[in-house]
Write a protein that holds these residues in place. Structure first.
Motif, mmCIF file in Angstrom:
data_model
loop_
_atom_site.group_PDB
_atom_site.id
_atom_site.type_symbol
_atom_site.label_atom_id
_atom_site.label_comp_id
_atom_site.label_asym_id
_atom_site.label_seq_id
_atom_site.Cartn_x
_atom_site.Cartn_y
_atom_site.Cartn_z
ATOM 1 N N CYS A 67 1.033 -1.208 -0.018
ATOM 2 C CA CYS A 67 -0.036 0.049 -0.166
ATOM 3 C C CYS A 67 0.924 1.098 -0.070
ATOM 4 C CB CYS A 67 -1.119 0.061 1.193
ATOM 5 S SG CYS A 67 -2.113 -1.213 0.909
ATOM 6 N N ASP A 68 2.014 1.304 0.754
ATOM 7 C CA ASP A 68 2.927 2.260 0.599
ATOM 8 C C ASP A 68 3.381 2.640 -0.741
ATOM 9 O OD1 ASP A 68 2.496 2.640 3.367
ATOM 10 O OD2 ASP A 68 4.010 1.687 4.198
ATOM 11 N N VAL A 69 3.930 1.529 -1.132
ATOM 12 C CA VAL A 69 4.500 1.620 -2.600
ATOM 13 C C VAL A 69 3.402 2.033 -3.476
ATOM 14 C CG1 VAL A 69 5.447 0.414 -4.914
ATOM 15 C CG2 VAL A 69 6.174 0.031 -2.425
ATOM 16 N N GLY A 70 2.293 1.758 -3.318
ATOM 17 C CA GLY A 70 1.065 2.013 -4.561
ATOM 18 C C GLY A 70 0.762 3.488 -4.201
ATOM 19 N N LYS A 71 0.925 3.819 -2.880
ATOM 20 C CA LYS A 71 0.531 5.294 -2.600
ATOM 21 C C LYS A 71 1.499 6.594 -3.381
ATOM 22 C CE LYS A 71 -2.171 8.488 -1.096
ATOM 23 N NZ LYS A 71 -3.572 8.941 -1.548
ATOM 24 N N ARG A 72 2.793 5.796 -3.442
ATOM 25 C CA ARG A 72 3.946 6.503 -3.952
ATOM 26 C C ARG A 72 3.671 6.561 -5.482
ATOM 27 N NH1 ARG A 72 10.217 5.080 -3.732
ATOM 28 N NH2 ARG A 72 11.012 6.946 -4.932
ATOM 29 N N VAL A 73 3.365 5.600 -5.875
ATOM 30 C CA VAL A 73 3.136 5.376 -7.385
ATOM 31 C C VAL A 73 1.980 6.439 -7.899
ATOM 32 C CG1 VAL A 73 2.150 3.976 -9.316
ATOM 33 C CG2 VAL A 73 4.242 3.375 -7.595
ATOM 34 N N MET A 74 0.944 6.377 -6.991
ATOM 35 C CA MET A 74 -0.187 7.406 -7.446
ATOM 36 C C MET A 74 -0.103 8.664 -7.238
ATOM 37 S SD MET A 74 -3.049 5.649 -8.054
ATOM 38 C CE MET A 74 -1.891 4.654 -9.194
ATOM 39 N N GLN A 75 1.188 9.078 -6.282
ATOM 40 C CA GLN A 75 1.316 10.573 -6.198
ATOM 41 C C GLN A 75 2.407 10.861 -7.090
ATOM 42 O OE1 GLN A 75 2.226 10.525 -1.990
ATOM 43 N NE2 GLN A 75 0.034 10.825 -1.502
ATOM 44 N N THR A 76 3.396 10.139 -7.635
ATOM 45 C CA THR A 76 4.550 10.478 -8.316
ATOM 46 C C THR A 76 4.534 10.208 -9.658
ATOM 47 O OG1 THR A 76 5.724 8.456 -7.763
ATOM 48 C CG2 THR A 76 6.055 10.293 -6.254
ATOM 49 N N VAL A 77 3.808 9.038 -10.108
ATOM 50 C CA VAL A 77 3.637 8.821 -11.625
ATOM 51 C C VAL A 77 2.729 9.435 -12.368
ATOM 52 C CG1 VAL A 77 3.680 6.675 -13.154
ATOM 53 C CG2 VAL A 77 4.823 6.365 -10.837
ATOM 54 N N GLU A 78 3.184 9.834 -13.675
ATOM 55 C CA GLU A 78 2.190 10.519 -14.341
ATOM 56 C C GLU A 78 1.007 9.598 -15.008
ATOM 57 O OE1 GLU A 78 1.853 12.563 -18.838
ATOM 58 O OE2 GLU A 78 3.763 11.868 -18.186
ATOM 59 N N GLY A 79 -0.267 10.000 -14.797
ATOM 60 C CA GLY A 79 -1.592 9.098 -14.962
ATOM 61 C C GLY A 79 -1.948 8.616 -13.764
ATOM 62 N N GLY A 80 -1.539 8.726 -12.572
ATOM 63 C CA GLY A 80 -1.953 8.226 -11.416
ATOM 64 C C GLY A 80 -3.119 9.106 -10.643
ATOM 65 N N ILE A 81 -3.910 8.618 -9.943
ATOM 66 C CA ILE A 81 -4.758 9.523 -9.109
ATOM 67 C C ILE A 81 -4.237 9.838 -7.784
ATOM 68 C CG2 ILE A 81 -7.461 9.641 -8.585
ATOM 69 C CD1 ILE A 81 -6.765 9.289 -11.713
ATOM 70 N N PRO A 82 -3.730 10.960 -7.416
ATOM 71 C CA PRO A 82 -2.985 11.216 -6.256
ATOM 72 C C PRO A 82 -3.934 11.382 -5.111
ATOM 73 C CG PRO A 82 -2.542 12.959 -7.674
ATOM 74 C CD PRO A 82 -3.473 12.198 -8.221
ATOM 75 N N GLU A 83 -5.344 11.220 -5.107
ATOM 76 C CA GLU A 83 -6.063 10.939 -4.014
ATOM 77 C C GLU A 83 -6.575 9.709 -3.640
ATOM 78 O OE1 GLU A 83 -8.644 12.718 -7.451
ATOM 79 O OE2 GLU A 83 -6.779 13.001 -6.655
ATOM 80 N N PHE A 84 -6.394 8.944 -4.510
ATOM 81 C CA PHE A 84 -6.665 7.502 -4.377
ATOM 82 C C PHE A 84 -5.875 6.623 -3.563
ATOM 83 C CE2 PHE A 84 -6.623 2.717 -5.937
ATOM 84 C CZ PHE A 84 -8.373 2.764 -5.519
ATOM 85 N N ASP A 85 -6.376 6.018 -2.653
ATOM 86 C CA ASP A 85 -5.854 5.097 -1.454
ATOM 87 C C ASP A 85 -5.646 3.687 -2.145
ATOM 88 O OD1 ASP A 85 -5.262 6.878 0.296
ATOM 89 O OD2 ASP A 85 -7.192 6.902 1.221
ATOM 90 N N PRO A 86 -4.627 3.139 -2.663
ATOM 91 C CA PRO A 86 -4.549 1.697 -3.263
ATOM 92 C C PRO A 86 -4.667 0.737 -1.871
ATOM 93 C CG PRO A 86 -2.482 2.949 -3.715
ATOM 94 C CD PRO A 86 -3.285 3.988 -2.948
ATOM 95 N N PHE A 87 -5.314 -0.475 -2.365
ATOM 96 C CA PHE A 87 -5.448 -1.500 -1.481
ATOM 97 C C PHE A 87 -5.087 -2.702 -1.857
ATOM 98 C CE2 PHE A 87 -9.291 -0.405 -3.545
ATOM 99 C CZ PHE A 87 -9.823 -1.514 -3.949
#
Length: 330
Positions: A240-260
């Protein structure tokens, strides 16, 4: 006679001062036909005032009728073109169907005016209508594939299962962005930048996966497996920590989304789970997966989490082992 043009100029000036563009379209549509009507009225007026022979009067009457019909045809042609041009930027159906709507309207108006003119001249139009019906049937049989695609295109444009910009997958396996929805075919641009042209009749009869509906955002699922001795709570937190980092740093991710994470299978050599991420579009999902796999692999190595190789455990009886050992000693 000179008051007509002055009134038209006054109408144009009045329409230009209003906020609506509809009155501008109406004034523009009526300006040229009004000129024809004024000219025709002048001819008719002269024929009524001056003493002409009956045949000449009849000729003036026919001329006025022709001019009036021409004015009507011109009015409707300009009106439809103006209205379609005004609403096309707002309505996608009109934007993609502009040429065919204008052409169909022009054909209907011209044919109607022609029938009226022939009827006023005493020509029977019943045989002509019958001939057109038979000819239309022959044309329809000869062009049934083209007409099938044509009406399928109308259905696609009205029902809108796909629109330009959607990312779709056809039941034949091709997937890409819809770049054009025409009357005969629909064009799909593959990720490899190739264009696939799909006849509309085949498009409406096939199963289509539209990744852009109900919206462009979509879930990105990544399958992962970890060793049976792994601390699953720790694995879930790391993922989940890695997924959140991907969401916030990778183009095309949804920053406000919480991966699970969702664990789902006891596999042959691993406990398997699905990592749920989210992307702004289908093409972005490839980038999201790419970066997530790299970051998760690196983090698992740092935290000592093992992603096992596929293994098989063989259960062999002790007696069989002794037999095998004896053969090796021999």
């Amino acid at each position: 006679m000179g008051s007509g043009p002055r009134r038209l100029r006054g109408l144009k000036a009045f329409a230009a001062r209003t906020q609506s563009r509809i009155d501008d379209v109406l004034v523009h549509s009526i300006s040229r036909p009004a000129t024809f009507l004024i000219f025709g009225s002048g001819i008719l007026f002269v024929s009524r005032v001056l003493p002409f022979a009956p045949d000449v009067d009849r000729g003036f009457g026919i001329a006025f009728g022709v001019i009036a019909l021409l004015a009507v045809v011109l009015f409707f042609d300009r009106l439809v073109r103006g209205l379609v041009g005004f609403y096309a930027p707002r309505v996608e159906f009109l934007r993609t169907s502009r040429a065919i709507i204008i052409g169909a309207t022009r054909a209907v108006v011209i044919l109607t005016a022609l029938f009226i003119l022939l009827g006023s001249m005493g020509v029977s139009i019943t045989p002509l209508v019958a001939s057109l019906g038979i000819g239309s049937l022959a044309v329809a049989l000869a062009l049934q594939d083209t007409l099938g695609n044509f009406f399928a295109g109308i259905q696609v444009l009205i029902d809108k299962p796909v629109v330009v910009g959607n990312f779709i997958k056809l039941d034949s396996g091709e997937e890409g962005y819809v770049t054009k929805v025409g009357w005969r075919s629909t064009q799909v641009r593959m990720i490899t930048n190739d264009i696939v042209v799909v006849p509309n009749s085949k498009l409406i009869s096939s199963v289509i996966t539209n990744y852009s509906l109900p919206r462009d955002e979509l879930a990105v699922r990544v399958q992962v497996g970890v060793h049976y001795k792994s601390d699953l709570e720790k694995v879930e937190k790391i993922a989940c920590d890695v997924g959140k980092r991907v969401m916030q740093t990778v183009e095309g991710g949804i920053p406000e989304f919480d991966p699970f994470v969702r664990y789902h299978t006891f596999g042959d050599s691993s406990i398997n789970f699905t990592m749920i991420l989210r992307a702004t579009g289908f093409e972005d999902s490839y980038r999201i997966k790419h970066e997530f796999v790299k970051m998760l692999h690196k983090r698992f190595n740092e935290e000592g989490v093992v992603i096992p190789f596929p293994i098989r455990t063989l259960d062999i009886k002790e007696s069989d082992l002794k037999t095998l050992a004896g053969k090796e000693l021999e």
